[in-house]
Scaffold this motif. Structure first.
Motif, PDB file in Angstrom:
ATOM      1  N   ALA A 163       6.206  -6.250   2.985  1.00 12.36           N
ATOM      2  CA  ALA A 163       6.010  -6.782   1.630  1.00 12.36           C
ATOM      3  C   ALA A 163       6.176  -8.298   1.601  1.00 12.36           C
ATOM      4  O   ALA A 163       5.489  -8.997   0.842  1.00 12.36           O
ATOM      5  N   ARG A 170       6.084  -2.942  -2.040  1.00 15.12           N
ATOM      6  CA  ARG A 170       6.627  -2.136  -0.943  1.00 15.12           C
ATOM      7  C   ARG A 170       5.646  -1.030  -0.583  1.00 15.12           C
ATOM      8  O   ARG A 170       5.145  -0.322  -1.462  1.00 15.12           O
ATOM      9  N   THR A 171       5.381  -0.875   0.707  1.00 16.24           N
ATOM     10  CA  THR A 171       4.401   0.111   1.165  1.00 16.24           C
ATOM     11  C   THR A 171       5.033   1.473   1.443  1.00 16.24           C
ATOM     12  O   THR A 171       4.321   2.438   1.745  1.00 16.24           O
TER      13      THR A 171
END
Length: 213
Positions: A163, A170-171
């Motif tokens: 990120a 946020r992934t």
């Protein structure tokens, strides 16, 4: 307690076979000698001048007086010692100079989490980078309403870099499996370190690419 004003100082210790091992080479602005004073133990390493040096010295009585008047200083130095010893063992920070490790250690904020508690949540804005000191955490990705555990992280591993590097939400979510202690580095300090250390940046980019794929 010693602060290097000029010159170079080598810090070394002996391994299990009695061989001398170089731990660090210090220059202007670096310091040493604090461990024996804070922990009240014999010197843990040998400091030797590599060149003509000028050192600023604080005697033990003055150091102890400073600590007694400001207990928070003792706690900060103690935390700094522990964080610094932890960081130098991690490959990610292998190329950092001692002064940079000390600066990084001083800026890390310890945070404890309970089992099941999330440290980061998928979709949120990223404001920090995290290094795991204690505990196990799992990385969970949610896609089309389904959650999938994609990784498990333990002491010495890190997360939160994607990120910050890509400036995206946020992934994934990172959730504690048991009681955990993580060290948090704020975004500004992370980006400052990123700009100063090419090795650090490349290592993070490689890890991020692998995680994204």
């Amino acid at each position: 307690f010693y602060i290097v004003k000029s010159g170079r100082v080598e810090i070394s210790s002996q391994d299990e076979k009695g061989r001398s091992v170089v731990l660090a080479r210090l220059a202007k602005g670096d310091y040493f000698g604090e461990i024996a004073l804070i922990k009240n133990v014999p010197r843990t390493a040998t400091a030797r001048a590599l060149s003509e040096c000028s050192l600023m010295v604080m005697e033990k009585a003055d150091f102890d007086l400073l600590i007694s008047q400001k207990p928070d200083v003792a706690q900060r130095i103690d935390r700094l010692i522990e964080n610094r010893a932890f960081l130098v063992k991690l490959p990610l920070f292998a190329e950092l100079a001692p002064a940079q490790v000390a600066m990084l250690a001083s800026r890390l904020l310890p945070q404890r989490y309970q089992p099941g508690q999330p440290v980061v949540v998928q979709g949120e804005v990223g404001e920090s980078f995290y290094i795991i000191r204690e505990g196990l955490l799992e990385v969970v990705v949610e896609k089309e309403g389904a959650k999938k555990r994609v990784a498990e992280l333990g002491p010495g591993e890190y997360f939160g870099e994607i990120a910050l590097l890509l400036d995206v939400p946020r992934t994934a979510s990172v959730i504690c499996k048991d009681q955990s202690l993580v060290l948090r580095l704020c975004k500004k300090d992370f980006l400052d370190l990123l700009g100063e250390q090419l090795y650090f940046a490349k290592s993070l980019e490689q890890t991020s690419s692998r995680r994204l794929s």
